[in-house]
Design a protein around this motif. Sequence first.
Motif, PDB file in Angstrom:
ATOM      1  N   ALA A   1       0.837  -1.212   0.000  1.00  0.00           N
ATOM      2  CA  ALA A   1       0.000   0.000   0.000  1.00  0.00           C
ATOM      3  C   ALA A   1       0.866   1.254   0.000  1.00  0.00           C
ATOM      4  CB  ALA A   1      -0.936  -0.006   1.212  1.00  0.00           C
ATOM      5  N   LYS A   2       1.916   1.268   0.804  1.00  0.00           N
ATOM      6  CA  LYS A   2       2.812   2.428   0.860  1.00  0.00           C
ATOM      7  C   LYS A   2       3.523   2.631  -0.471  1.00  0.00           C
ATOM      8  CE  LYS A   2       3.391   2.277   5.815  1.00  0.00           C
ATOM      9  NZ  LYS A   2       4.222   1.979   6.972  1.00  0.00           N
ATOM     10  N   ALA A   3       3.994   1.548  -1.072  1.00  0.00           N
ATOM     11  CA  ALA A   3       4.699   1.654  -2.351  1.00  0.00           C
ATOM     12  C   ALA A   3       3.776   2.192  -3.438  1.00  0.00           C
ATOM     13  CB  ALA A   3       5.275   0.303  -2.762  1.00  0.00           C
ATOM     14  N   VAL A   4       2.546   1.701  -3.473  1.00  0.00           N
ATOM     15  CA  VAL A   4       1.578   2.176  -4.467  1.00  0.00           C
ATOM     16  C   VAL A   4       1.306   3.662  -4.266  1.00  0.00           C
ATOM     17  CG1 VAL A   4      -0.847   2.023  -5.186  1.00  0.00           C
ATOM     18  CG2 VAL A   4       0.490  -0.064  -4.869  1.00  0.00           C
ATOM     19  N   SER A   5       1.059   4.051  -3.029  1.00  0.00           N
ATOM     20  CA  SER A   5       0.762   5.448  -2.735  1.00  0.00           C
ATOM     21  C   SER A   5       1.948   6.358  -3.062  1.00  0.00           C
ATOM     22  CB  SER A   5       0.363   5.595  -1.267  1.00  0.00           C
ATOM     23  OG  SER A   5      -0.096   6.891  -1.003  1.00  0.00           O
TER      24      SER A   5
END
Length: 85
Positions: free
Chosen positions: A28-32
């Motif tokens: 989720a952090k990488a996508v964001s």
Amino acid sequence: MDMDTPFSLDGRVVIVTGASRGIGAGTAKAVSQSGGSVVLVARSADDLQAVAGSLPGPNRVVVGALEDPAVQAAAVAAAAELGDL
């Protein structure tokens, strides 16, 4: 695209399951950080809220077990709120 961002997810919406910790939270952090909007799905509301609060971009939280059809529908609806499907 600069060298610090290997790819861009601008304008994309990604549903991440198991997003309350571990690989799911990292995804989720990488996508964001890559410009994408994120729908975070997991059973732990408190942990999901903590991850959601740490993301730089738009996101929605869906609490529940993904095998539940109502949770599946809520995740898709949340994704539709964030962008075109």
